[in-house]
Design a protein around this motif. Structure first.
Motif, PDB file in Angstrom:
ATOM      1  N   SER A 120       0.825  -1.204   0.000  1.00 58.35           N
ATOM      2  CA  SER A 120       0.000   0.000   0.000  1.00 58.35           C
ATOM      3  C   SER A 120       0.864   1.261   0.000  1.00 58.35           C
ATOM      4  N   LYS A 121       0.294   2.341  -0.510  1.00 56.23           N
ATOM      5  CA  LYS A 121       1.028   3.618  -0.576  1.00 56.23           C
ATOM      6  C   LYS A 121       1.479   4.103   0.801  1.00 56.23           C
ATOM      7  N   PRO A 122       0.623   4.021   1.838  1.00 59.16           N
ATOM      8  CA  PRO A 122       1.115   4.467   3.142  1.00 59.16           C
ATOM      9  C   PRO A 122       2.321   3.658   3.626  1.00 59.16           C
ATOM     10  N   VAL A 123       2.318   2.343   3.380  1.00 58.19           N
ATOM     11  CA  VAL A 123       3.469   1.530   3.793  1.00 58.19           C
ATOM     12  C   VAL A 123       4.697   1.917   2.980  1.00 58.19           C
ATOM     13  N   GLU A 124       4.516   2.152   1.664  1.00 56.39           N
ATOM     14  CA  GLU A 124       5.642   2.623   0.849  1.00 56.39           C
ATOM     15  C   GLU A 124       6.237   3.893   1.442  1.00 56.39           C
ATOM     16  N   ARG A 125       5.372   4.854   1.783  1.00 56.43           N
ATOM     17  CA  ARG A 125       5.854   6.137   2.305  1.00 56.43           C
ATOM     18  C   ARG A 125       6.559   5.941   3.641  1.00 56.43           C
ATOM     19  N   LEU A 126       6.033   5.039   4.482  1.00 56.12           N
ATOM     20  CA  LEU A 126       6.648   4.762   5.776  1.00 56.12           C
ATOM     21  C   LEU A 126       8.057   4.197   5.573  1.00 56.12           C
ATOM     22  N   LEU A 127       8.201   3.244   4.666  1.00 57.98           N
ATOM     23  CA  LEU A 127       9.515   2.653   4.417  1.00 57.98           C
ATOM     24  C   LEU A 127      10.469   3.661   3.780  1.00 57.98           C
ATOM     25  N   GLU A 128       9.944   4.521   2.910  1.00 58.30           N
ATOM     26  CA  GLU A 128      10.780   5.580   2.322  1.00 58.30           C
ATOM     27  C   GLU A 128      11.247   6.551   3.403  1.00 58.30           C
ATOM     28  N   ALA A 129      10.352   6.876   4.331  1.00 58.10           N
ATOM     29  CA  ALA A 129      10.717   7.777   5.425  1.00 58.10           C
ATOM     30  C   ALA A 129      11.824   7.155   6.275  1.00 58.10           C
ATOM     31  N   LEU A 130      11.716   5.865   6.535  1.00 58.54           N
ATOM     32  CA  LEU A 130      12.777   5.171   7.288  1.00 58.54           C
ATOM     33  C   LEU A 130      14.114   5.277   6.573  1.00 58.54           C
ATOM     34  N   ASP A 131      14.075   5.183   5.240  1.00 57.91           N
ATOM     35  CA  ASP A 131      15.311   5.293   4.455  1.00 57.91           C
ATOM     36  C   ASP A 131      15.995   6.638   4.677  1.00 57.91           C
ATOM     37  N   ARG A 132      15.211   7.653   5.008  1.00 57.79           N
ATOM     38  CA  ARG A 132      15.773   8.998   5.175  1.00 57.79           C
ATOM     39  C   ARG A 132      16.305   9.256   6.585  1.00 57.79           C
ATOM     40  N   LEU A 133      16.148   8.295   7.484  1.00 57.19           N
ATOM     41  CA  LEU A 133      16.731   8.460   8.817  1.00 57.19           C
ATOM     42  C   LEU A 133      18.252   8.588   8.688  1.00 57.19           C
ATOM     43  N   HIS A 134      18.849   9.370   9.557  1.00 58.75           N
ATOM     44  CA  HIS A 134      20.294   9.605   9.496  1.00 58.75           C
ATOM     45  C   HIS A 134      21.069   8.466  10.132  1.00 58.75           C
ATOM     46  N   THR A 135      20.863   7.267   9.602  1.00 58.01           N
ATOM     47  CA  THR A 135      21.634   6.107  10.051  1.00 58.01           C
ATOM     48  C   THR A 135      21.609   5.070   8.938  1.00 58.01           C
ATOM     49  N   GLU A 136      22.674   4.333   8.824  1.00 55.10           N
ATOM     50  CA  GLU A 136      22.727   3.245   7.848  1.00 55.10           C
ATOM     51  C   GLU A 136      22.331   1.921   8.503  1.00 55.10           C
ATOM     52  N   SER A 137      22.203   1.922   9.809  1.00 53.21           N
ATOM     53  CA  SER A 137      21.935   0.697  10.561  1.00 53.21           C
ATOM     54  C   SER A 137      20.488   0.248  10.406  1.00 53.21           C
ATOM     55  N   GLY A 138      20.314  -0.934   9.837  1.00 49.75           N
ATOM     56  CA  GLY A 138      18.977  -1.506   9.727  1.00 49.75           C
ATOM     57  C   GLY A 138      18.364  -1.761  11.088  1.00 49.75           C
ATOM     58  N   LYS A 139      19.215  -2.143  12.041  1.00 45.77           N
ATOM     59  CA  LYS A 139      18.720  -2.413  13.395  1.00 45.77           C
ATOM     60  C   LYS A 139      18.160  -1.138  14.023  1.00 45.77           C
ATOM     61  N   LYS A 140      18.856  -0.016  13.858  1.00 42.12           N
ATOM     62  CA  LYS A 140      18.363   1.252  14.408  1.00 42.12           C
ATOM     63  C   LYS A 140      17.061   1.674  13.729  1.00 42.12           C
ATOM     64  N   LYS A 141      17.000   1.488  12.416  1.00 43.56           N
ATOM     65  CA  LYS A 141      15.775   1.835  11.690  1.00 43.56           C
ATOM     66  C   LYS A 141      14.611   0.969  12.160  1.00 43.56           C
ATOM     67  N   ARG A 142      14.881  -0.322  12.365  1.00 38.96           N
ATOM     68  CA  ARG A 142      13.842  -1.227  12.866  1.00 38.96           C
ATOM     69  C   ARG A 142      13.384  -0.799  14.247  1.00 38.96           C
ATOM     70  N   ASN A 143      14.316  -0.420  15.107  1.00 39.05           N
ATOM     71  CA  ASN A 143      13.950   0.033  16.455  1.00 39.05           C
ATOM     72  C   ASN A 143      13.053   1.259  16.398  1.00 39.05           C
ATOM     73  N   VAL A 144      13.380   2.197  15.515  1.00 38.69           N
ATOM     74  CA  VAL A 144      12.544   3.398  15.365  1.00 38.69           C
ATOM     75  C   VAL A 144      11.161   2.994  14.861  1.00 38.69           C
ATOM     76  N   LEU A 145      11.109   2.152  13.834  1.00 40.85           N
ATOM     77  CA  LEU A 145       9.843   1.705  13.269  1.00 40.85           C
ATOM     78  C   LEU A 145       8.970   1.038  14.328  1.00 40.85           C
ATOM     79  N   GLU A 146       9.561   0.132  15.086  1.00 38.97           N
ATOM     80  CA  GLU A 146       8.787  -0.599  16.087  1.00 38.97           C
ATOM     81  C   GLU A 146       8.375   0.286  17.258  1.00 38.97           C
TER      82      GLU A 146
END
Length: 171
Positions: A120-146
């Motif tokens: 869905s578009k909202p999920v796409e936008r959410l994942l795109e927003a995560l990509d823009r977080l100032h970290t390359e760490s997938g673990k940190k991005k996951r922590n923010v998401l959760e």
């Protein structure tokens, strides 16, 4: 190189043929051509009407000749996104967690992972927003998401959507 458009001026019908050829929504086609939806709607009322905006005609011609130039980056590879965030797309528990973290039901994630539905578009936008977080760490991005998901769940009175894989309120 893609085939050229037919000879003669570019007409409204050519825009619609291009849109359907690439499986684009009207919104995506408008975005790619820089058109407002109202303009698109007016053009579609008269399929034989010549498209007068030379830039729109140039974009359409460029996209037809070189489809790789279409800036469509919104096709989400959900398996790759899950892996980059530390989820295993083949693990039922991780599918539930990812569903909860993205505000969706586990059944949706199963469909996405199996290529049986569009994200869905909202999920796409959410994942795109995560990509823009100032970290390359997938673990940190996951922590923010959760943590965001859990805050939203708490505010909505939904118990632990991460482990349940559901945003339904329990009765």
């Amino acid at each position: 190189m893609s085939q050229k458009l037919k000879e003669g001026p570019i007409r409204s019908l050519d825009l619609e043929k291009w849109r359907t050829k690439y499986g684009l929504t009207i919104s995506a086609a408008c975005e790619l051509l820089g058109l407002q939806r109202a303009t698109w709607a007016e053009l579609q009322k008269r399929p034989d009407k010549e498209v007068e905006d030379a830039t729109v005609c140039a974009l359409l011609t460029l996209y037809e000749r070189h489809p790789e130039t279409m800036p469509i980056t919104r096709v989400i590879d959900i398996r790759q996104r899950m892996v980059s965030l530390g989820y295993d797309p083949d693990n039922p528990k991780d599918k539930k967690s990812f569903a909860g973290a993205t505000g969706r039901e586990a059944a949706a994630v199963y469909r996405w992972v199996n290529g049986q539905g569009n994200v869905s578009k909202p999920v796409e936008r959410l994942l795109e927003a995560l990509d823009r977080l100032h970290t390359e760490s997938g673990k940190k991005k996951r922590n923010v998401l959760e943590s965001v998901a859990m805050e939203v769940a708490e505010r909505a009175g939904v118990r632990d959507p991460l482990s349940r894989g559901s945003w339904r309120r329990e009765s």
